[in-house]
Design a protein around this motif. Structure first.
Motif, mmCIF file in Angstrom:
data_model
loop_
_atom_site.group_PDB
_atom_site.id
_atom_site.type_symbol
_atom_site.label_atom_id
_atom_site.label_comp_id
_atom_site.label_asym_id
_atom_site.label_seq_id
_atom_site.Cartn_x
_atom_site.Cartn_y
_atom_site.Cartn_z
ATOM 1 N N PRO A 113 0.853 -1.137 -0.044
ATOM 2 C CA PRO A 113 0.028 0.013 0.123
ATOM 3 C C PRO A 113 0.962 1.328 -0.162
ATOM 4 O O PRO A 113 1.855 1.209 0.373
ATOM 5 C CB PRO A 113 -0.930 -0.041 1.120
ATOM 6 N N GLN A 114 0.385 2.349 -0.309
ATOM 7 C CA GLN A 114 0.905 3.541 -0.451
ATOM 8 C C GLN A 114 -0.048 4.517 0.421
ATOM 9 O O GLN A 114 -0.674 5.606 -0.063
ATOM 10 C CB GLN A 114 1.234 4.174 -1.788
ATOM 11 N N TYR A 115 -0.050 4.338 1.751
ATOM 12 C CA TYR A 115 -0.858 5.229 2.471
ATOM 13 C C TYR A 115 -0.658 6.575 3.061
ATOM 14 O O TYR A 115 0.881 6.769 3.315
ATOM 15 C CB TYR A 115 -1.322 4.260 3.889
ATOM 16 N N ILE A 116 -1.397 7.407 2.987
ATOM 17 C CA ILE A 116 -1.324 8.899 3.444
ATOM 18 C C ILE A 116 -1.889 8.811 4.789
ATOM 19 O O ILE A 116 -3.013 8.207 5.092
ATOM 20 C CB ILE A 116 -1.890 9.765 2.436
ATOM 21 N N MET A 117 -1.268 9.189 5.848
ATOM 22 C CA MET A 117 -1.659 9.132 7.077
ATOM 23 C C MET A 117 -1.792 10.544 7.748
ATOM 24 O O MET A 117 -1.158 11.499 7.376
ATOM 25 C CB MET A 117 -0.841 8.390 8.114
ATOM 26 N N ASP A 118 -2.693 10.934 8.793
ATOM 27 C CA ASP A 118 -2.707 11.956 9.645
ATOM 28 C C ASP A 118 -1.858 11.658 10.903
ATOM 29 O O ASP A 118 -1.172 10.581 11.167
ATOM 30 C CB ASP A 118 -4.116 12.581 9.909
ATOM 31 N N GLU A 119 -1.887 12.888 11.655
ATOM 32 C CA GLU A 119 -1.027 12.837 12.899
ATOM 33 C C GLU A 119 -1.447 11.953 13.985
ATOM 34 O O GLU A 119 -0.689 11.672 15.152
ATOM 35 C CB GLU A 119 -0.835 14.190 13.587
ATOM 36 N N ASN A 120 -2.581 11.030 13.700
ATOM 37 C CA ASN A 120 -3.118 10.241 14.639
ATOM 38 C C ASN A 120 -2.915 8.808 14.064
ATOM 39 O O ASN A 120 -3.658 7.764 14.380
ATOM 40 C CB ASN A 120 -4.504 10.368 15.014
ATOM 41 N N ASP A 121 -2.121 8.634 13.067
ATOM 42 C CA ASP A 121 -1.803 7.423 12.327
ATOM 43 C C ASP A 121 -3.058 6.910 11.660
ATOM 44 O O ASP A 121 -3.262 5.646 11.514
ATOM 45 C CB ASP A 121 -1.171 6.287 13.156
ATOM 46 N N LYS A 122 -4.172 7.637 11.403
ATOM 47 C CA LYS A 122 -5.175 6.998 10.619
ATOM 48 C C LYS A 122 -5.040 7.369 9.249
ATOM 49 O O LYS A 122 -4.409 8.511 8.620
ATOM 50 C CB LYS A 122 -6.296 8.030 11.073
ATOM 51 N N VAL A 123 -5.472 6.312 8.278
ATOM 52 C CA VAL A 123 -5.288 6.282 6.971
ATOM 53 C C VAL A 123 -6.251 7.396 6.104
ATOM 54 O O VAL A 123 -7.393 7.216 6.646
ATOM 55 C CB VAL A 123 -5.402 5.274 6.200
ATOM 56 N N ILE A 124 -5.593 8.419 5.582
ATOM 57 C CA ILE A 124 -6.744 9.239 5.196
ATOM 58 C C ILE A 124 -6.533 9.463 3.664
ATOM 59 O O ILE A 124 -7.362 10.142 2.785
ATOM 60 C CB ILE A 124 -6.469 10.786 5.441
ATOM 61 N N GLY A 125 -5.967 8.532 2.866
ATOM 62 C CA GLY A 125 -5.783 8.459 1.515
ATOM 63 C C GLY A 125 -4.777 7.517 0.970
ATOM 64 O O GLY A 125 -3.898 6.863 1.824
ATOM 65 N N GLU A 126 -4.781 7.149 -0.277
ATOM 66 C CA GLU A 126 -3.774 6.559 -0.861
ATOM 67 C C GLU A 126 -3.258 7.122 -2.001
ATOM 68 O O GLU A 126 -3.914 7.961 -2.875
ATOM 69 C CB GLU A 126 -4.168 5.018 -1.277
ATOM 70 N N VAL A 127 -2.054 7.045 -2.573
ATOM 71 C CA VAL A 127 -1.543 7.643 -3.883
ATOM 72 C C VAL A 127 -1.616 6.508 -4.832
ATOM 73 O O VAL A 127 -1.460 5.273 -4.658
ATOM 74 C CB VAL A 127 0.281 7.838 -3.625
ATOM 75 N N ASP A 128 -2.010 6.888 -5.960
ATOM 76 C CA ASP A 128 -2.864 5.816 -6.987
ATOM 77 C C ASP A 128 -1.587 5.493 -7.674
ATOM 78 O O ASP A 128 -1.166 4.390 -8.182
ATOM 79 C CB ASP A 128 -3.834 6.314 -7.747
ATOM 80 N N LYS A 129 -0.806 6.490 -8.176
ATOM 81 C CA LYS A 129 0.533 6.130 -9.244
ATOM 82 C C LYS A 129 1.544 5.282 -8.306
ATOM 83 O O LYS A 129 1.874 5.452 -7.014
ATOM 84 C CB LYS A 129 1.196 7.348 -9.921
ATOM 85 N N LEU A 130 2.274 4.387 -9.020
ATOM 86 C CA LEU A 130 3.382 3.571 -8.273
ATOM 87 C C LEU A 130 4.517 4.619 -8.176
ATOM 88 O O LEU A 130 5.173 4.936 -9.056
ATOM 89 C CB LEU A 130 3.639 2.510 -9.222
ATOM 90 N N LEU A 131 4.769 4.807 -6.824
ATOM 91 C CA LEU A 131 5.771 5.727 -6.344
ATOM 92 C C LEU A 131 7.461 5.251 -6.453
ATOM 93 O O LEU A 131 8.093 5.979 -6.489
ATOM 94 C CB LEU A 131 5.646 5.885 -4.828
ATOM 95 N N ILE A 132 7.591 4.012 -6.951
ATOM 96 C CA ILE A 132 8.763 3.350 -7.280
ATOM 97 C C ILE A 132 9.204 3.611 -8.518
ATOM 98 O O ILE A 132 10.386 2.933 -8.943
ATOM 99 C CB ILE A 132 9.079 1.882 -6.548
ATOM 100 N N SER A 133 8.269 4.169 -9.480
ATOM 101 C CA SER A 133 8.595 4.305 -10.903
ATOM 102 C C SER A 133 9.815 5.355 -10.843
ATOM 103 O O SER A 133 9.997 6.256 -9.951
ATOM 104 C CB SER A 133 7.397 4.673 -11.566
ATOM 105 N N ALA A 134 10.310 5.366 -11.976
ATOM 106 C CA ALA A 134 11.234 6.672 -12.397
ATOM 107 C C ALA A 134 10.326 7.816 -12.969
ATOM 108 O O ALA A 134 9.569 7.457 -13.587
ATOM 109 C CB ALA A 134 12.097 5.855 -13.361
ATOM 110 N N THR A 135 10.552 8.954 -12.464
ATOM 111 C CA THR A 135 10.033 10.117 -13.174
ATOM 112 C C THR A 135 10.861 10.353 -14.346
ATOM 113 O O THR A 135 11.866 9.509 -14.801
ATOM 114 C CB THR A 135 10.367 11.326 -12.406
#
Length: 238
Positions: A113-135
């Motif tokens: 998963p590519q989870y975006i979290m808040d300061e309470n460690d709650k998942v508030i979203g995900e990044v859809d593009k694969l982040l280990i890709s080369a730009t």
């Protein structure tokens, strides 16, 4: 001068290769337990968990300073660390990088998963593009982008045989004003200089490249700085 303990290469759960335990609160608390002074959370091609990490560090206190960072993969498939002076600058670079990622979606069953979290460690979203890709951003272009935002570029794990500027290009472009390189925790400055004599004009930092909590550096890598300000560290690195 103060001797400060650093780990400037840590991944959160946002990186698909980061373990699920790498939440904002866990990272900050582990850094405090290990009595670190500076950390940088440098997720692959994204800064979207930095707001939470920095909010946790501010709330908990303890003297820990978080330097905003991103580990960017250039079009040459080299990993470089971008360190920024402010959260706003990091988020601006985050948007630029996202726009330059290919339209390859993450398959979390395969990559994690590519989870975006808040300061309470709650998942508030995900990044859809694969982040280990080369730009599609070349290293020279990326250096200019980072510099224009007041930041500094540090080539990551330059001793490695893959995903480093040395592995990808065979050299560090001399037209880039690069002062500092990162080496893996298994290496020493002496061992790197023995293999790569042309690095004698650079200074070095170690990074843990932690993807799980236990790998965050102990109080073992130090810099001498006159104060505990982010800009002071940026100035040292650049």
């Amino acid at each position: 001068m103060d001797k400060v303990a650093i780990d400037l290469h840590v991944h959160s759960i946002l990186s698909p290769c980061g373990e699920e335990e790498m939440t904002p609160n866990n990272i900050v608390n582990m850094a405090l337990i290990k009595e670190l002074d500076f950390i940088a959370v440098t997720d692959h091609n994204s800064a979207k968990n930095l707001p939470a990490v920095m909010a946790v560090a501010k709330e908990l206190g303890g003297g820990l300073c978080v330097l905003p960072g991103i580990e960017v993969t250039t079009k040459e498939e080299a990993h470089v660390l971008a360190y920024l002076p402010t959260l706003a600058a990091a988020m601006a670079l985050d948007q630029i990088i996202y726009d330059h990622l290919p339209e390859v979606m993450n398959e979390k069953e395969l990559f994690g998963p590519q989870y975006i979290m808040d300061e309470n460690d709650k998942v508030i979203g995900e990044v859809d593009k694969l982040l280990i890709s080369a730009t599609d951003i070349g290293v020279n272009q990326l250096w200019e982008m980072i510099t224009n935002l007041g930041g500094v570029m540090v080539p990551a794990h330059i001793d490695r045989n893959s995903y480093s500027l040395i592995a990808s290009l065979g050299f560090i472009p001399l037209d880039l004003d690069i002062k500092t390189c990162e080496i893996s925790k298994k290496e020493t400055v002496e061992s790197v200089l023995k293999k790569f004599r042309f690095f004698k004009d650079y200074q070095f930092i170690h990074g843990s490249d932690a993807h799980q909590l236990e790998d965050i550096a102990e109080r073992e890598y130090f810099l001498e700085l006159p104060d505990m300000q982010r800009q002071t560290l940026i100035n040292y690195l650049g």
